[in-house]
Design an enzyme around this catalytic site. Structure first.
Site, PDB file in Angstrom:
ATOM      1  N   HIS A 250      52.378  11.015  57.313  1.00  0.00           N
ATOM      2  CA  HIS A 250      51.884  11.752  56.145  1.00  0.00           C
ATOM      3  C   HIS A 250      50.687  12.588  56.582  1.00  0.00           C
ATOM      4  O   HIS A 250      49.843  12.130  57.348  1.00  0.00           O
ATOM      5  CB  HIS A 250      51.465  10.770  55.040  1.00  0.00           C
ATOM      6  CG  HIS A 250      51.267  11.410  53.703  1.00  0.00           C
ATOM      7  ND1 HIS A 250      50.111  12.085  53.370  1.00  0.00           N
ATOM      8  CD2 HIS A 250      52.067  11.481  52.613  1.00  0.00           C
ATOM      9  CE1 HIS A 250      50.212  12.536  52.124  1.00  0.00           C
ATOM     10  NE2 HIS A 250      51.391  12.187  51.642  1.00  0.00           N
ATOM     11  N   GLU A 305      57.704   9.171  50.219  1.00  0.00           N
ATOM     12  CA  GLU A 305      59.039   9.738  50.073  1.00  0.00           C
ATOM     13  C   GLU A 305      60.120   8.748  50.489  1.00  0.00           C
ATOM     14  O   GLU A 305      61.216   8.744  49.929  1.00  0.00           O
ATOM     15  CB  GLU A 305      59.173  11.027  50.892  1.00  0.00           C
ATOM     16  CG  GLU A 305      58.503  12.222  50.252  1.00  0.00           C
ATOM     17  CD  GLU A 305      58.961  13.528  50.873  1.00  0.00           C
ATOM     18  OE1 GLU A 305      59.674  13.476  51.903  1.00  0.00           O
ATOM     19  OE2 GLU A 305      58.617  14.583  50.337  1.00  0.00           O
TER      20      GLU A 305
END
Length: 360
Positions: A250, A305
């Site tokens: 991320h 996600e």
């Protein structure tokens, strides 16, 4: 072009995204703790009112949400007249703009926010069933926010396991600092425009794939793995070939994404109850081990996600509704930001640097 990266545009009490320490904070509470221990309605109340509700306050809030679920007749006519190929996010943008009447005058308030939070999932479900030639399901006054959304999409009272998983997801995507759509909403509000207009602006930003893009590549990864037994061989092969492993790493969180942690926690509780969640949980454990082997020191952890894909697929959410469902939850954060902006307003007026030619 900096895209305003690193520029502080506002002060807020609503949330803090602490990438270095892997924390997401809502009004003084860790978001992952809220997601695992509270309902959608309780966390929405916290963001709007600045405190967790008492039992009496929660009941009143739940009743207000239920009262505001029903679509007015004129909005139903609008939905029925829109082009058949108009996707859900565009329909939602148009539908919310039709609500910008006198009830949404300046200045934005919590009753207006409740109206939008309540009606957004109803519009999404109405349009989805309309496009698929399915009978329209009227909202239930007896189901909570998450359960009613699933009920209106499917026509069946959802399983408790699916309500629980989607509730955690929706709490964790409710708010996330000064992202593109939240900034858009605050900019619109700063001009003394109404709440409906601000949310239309936010929906427009969320509709763009660079912001509200669905985690379809993670679902493709899990689909290709297919079974618990195939996970290690498949992932090892991808890493040996130098391919990206979608759902890991991320750009903000330099340690574990706290939203992924909470979603992992709920999926671990549900092992054995849903085969898809079982697969996701196993793939994550296997991938983390192999990433540490192939890329030591890179701090590549699961991002939101990955588990968003796992949860949305587990609750049988169609891929076309991934971004609209994200929008259903984020409407809480948007409306809270709009109210905060209006309470201490100053119009946004940034500068630009001219890089064209200068006439002689």
């Amino acid at each position: 072009m900096t895209g305003l990266a690193g520029i502080v545009a506002a002060e807020t009490r609503l949330s803090m995204v602490d990438g270095e320490n892997g924390r997401l904070i809502y009004q003084g509470y860790l978001a992952k703790d809220l997601a695992l221990n509270y309902s959608f309605e309780e966390v929405a109340y916290l963001l709007l009112y600045g405190k967790l509700p008492s039992k009496t306050e929660l009941h009143g809030f739940q009743c207000k949400l239920a009262e505001n679920r029903h679509l007015p007749a004129y909005l139903i006519r609008i939905l029925n007249e829109l082009p058949e190929d108009m996707e859900v996010m565009s329909v939602l943008r148009t539908a919310i703009s039709s609500l910008g009447r006198s009830e949404f005058g300046w200045k934005p308030n919590i009753d207006q926010a409740i109206r939008l939070i309540a009606i957004t999932p109803v519009i999404v479900a109405y349009r989805y069933r309309q496009q698929h030639n399915l009978p329209i399901i009227k909202p239930s006054d007896n189901l909570n926010h998450t359960a009613n959304y699933l009920y209106m999409l499917t026509g069946e009272v959802p399983k408790d396991v699916h309500i629980r998983a989607l509730t955690v997801y929706m709490i964790l995507t409710m708010e996330h600092g000064m992202n593109a759509s939240t900034f858009a909403a605050r900019v619109v509000t700063s001009t003394h425009s109404d709440l409906a207009s601000a949310i239309v602006g936010a929906i427009g930003a969320m509709k763009g794939p660079l912001h509200g893009g669905a985690p379809t590549e993670v679902i493709q990864l899990l689909d290709e793995i297919g079974s618990l037994e195939n996970a290690e061989l498949y992932i090892r092969g991808k890493l040996e070939r130098g391919e990206l492993l979608m759902g890991f790493g991320h750009r903000v969180y330099k340690t574990t994404d706290p939203r992924a942690e909470a979603l992992r926690s709920i999926t671990s509780e549900l092992i054995g109850e849903d085969a898809w969640l079982d697969l996701a949980y196993h793939v994550e454990k296997t991938a983390i081990q192999l990433l540490d082997e192939f890329k030591p020191g890179r701090r590549l952890y699961t991002n939101v996600e990955f588990y968003a894909a796992a949860v949305l697929k587990a609750v049988e959410m169609p891929a076309e509704l991934f971004t609209p469902t994200f929008t259903v939850s984020r409407t809480v954060g948007w409306t809270a930001h709009v109210i905060e902006q209006a309470d201490n307003n100053k119009i946004f007026r940034p500068q630009s640097e001219y890089v064209g030619e200068i006439p002689s």
